[in-house]
Scaffold this active site. Sequence first.
Site, mmCIF file in Angstrom:
data_model
loop_
_atom_site.group_PDB
_atom_site.id
_atom_site.type_symbol
_atom_site.label_atom_id
_atom_site.label_comp_id
_atom_site.label_asym_id
_atom_site.label_seq_id
_atom_site.Cartn_x
_atom_site.Cartn_y
_atom_site.Cartn_z
ATOM 1 N N TRP A 129 0.837 -1.200 0.000
ATOM 2 C CA TRP A 129 0.000 0.000 0.000
ATOM 3 C C TRP A 129 0.875 1.255 0.000
ATOM 4 C CZ3 TRP A 129 -0.394 4.043 3.494
ATOM 5 C CH2 TRP A 129 -1.476 4.908 3.322
ATOM 6 N N HIS A 130 2.052 1.160 0.613
ATOM 7 C CA HIS A 130 2.941 2.312 0.705
ATOM 8 C C HIS A 130 3.695 2.564 -0.597
ATOM 9 C CE1 HIS A 130 2.341 1.227 4.967
ATOM 10 N NE2 HIS A 130 2.466 2.523 5.175
ATOM 11 N N GLY A 131 3.768 1.570 -1.466
ATOM 12 C CA GLY A 131 4.469 1.760 -2.733
ATOM 13 C C GLY A 131 4.916 0.444 -3.334
ATOM 14 N N PHE A 280 2.810 8.767 0.180
ATOM 15 C CA PHE A 280 2.016 7.552 -0.021
ATOM 16 C C PHE A 280 0.574 7.931 -0.355
ATOM 17 C CE2 PHE A 280 5.241 6.740 3.371
ATOM 18 C CZ PHE A 280 6.140 6.109 2.529
#
Length: 280
Positions: A129-131, A280
């Site tokens: 989800w963060h990258g 993010f």
Amino acid sequence: ADGLAFFVDRVYGNIHSYSGPALIIATVLYSIQIYCDFSGYTDIAIGSARVMGFKLMDNFSAPYLAKSIAEFWRRWHISLSGWFQDYVFNPLYFAVSKWNCLAGRGARLKHWLSFILAMLVGETLLGLWHGASWNFVFFGLYHGIAIILYYLIKKWWDKLPSAVAIFLTFLIATGSWVLFKSQSLADAGYVYSHLFIASQFGYWHDIMGIFLNYEYEFVVIILPAIIVALTHNQEKNRAGTVEFINSKPRSLRWVVYYCLIMSILMFGSFGSKQFIYFNF
């Protein structure tokens, strides 16, 4: 947060020039920096909304006072971890538990297999989800494995003295931020492998050199650090900082406001540095 960044960014921006104490101090400071940054801008959002008559949910609950890594995720980024619990982990857990290959298996074995798979997949997705980076994949796996290990040894871990459990949980969480802050897996591997390697002069010499070279900067962050620690301690008591201050006489409240404003003016960082989580 930005007051801590002066040292963290310098070390992590050129990590191959550092080892031992510098990496340890930078990593611990980053652990505090990312909390102050993320919790701070969340508080700004909550406060701005409250001025306009809206009450948003709290997103942090003294996470570094958690006594286990599982409790840490119930206190850190509560909105995101709660969403993943409801919409990723729970559905995965129940879906896996209904697999035909697990039919007839013991309830305990079925539970553990479902739990482990759901936890590993769920935490990996949380990392992604963060990258789209291997760093974040392994960040998620790191926490998934840590949570699984905690539940495997839960009855022994929960017998630890509170201070020991809090300290160990902080170390576990701090270790994961290496993956979060490093630019690549290779950089993260360098940090992990050089945390306890001092220069030829030894650990004590390296530590003294760091504090002598950055004496002013470390003194500047002492007062804000004390304020954060006091706030963190108040949150531990579940009273809430706002409620705690509002329960005091008006004259005392204004003394607190004045001291906070002056500490910001005296020690604040007023550059155009972006919030960490805006990435993010």
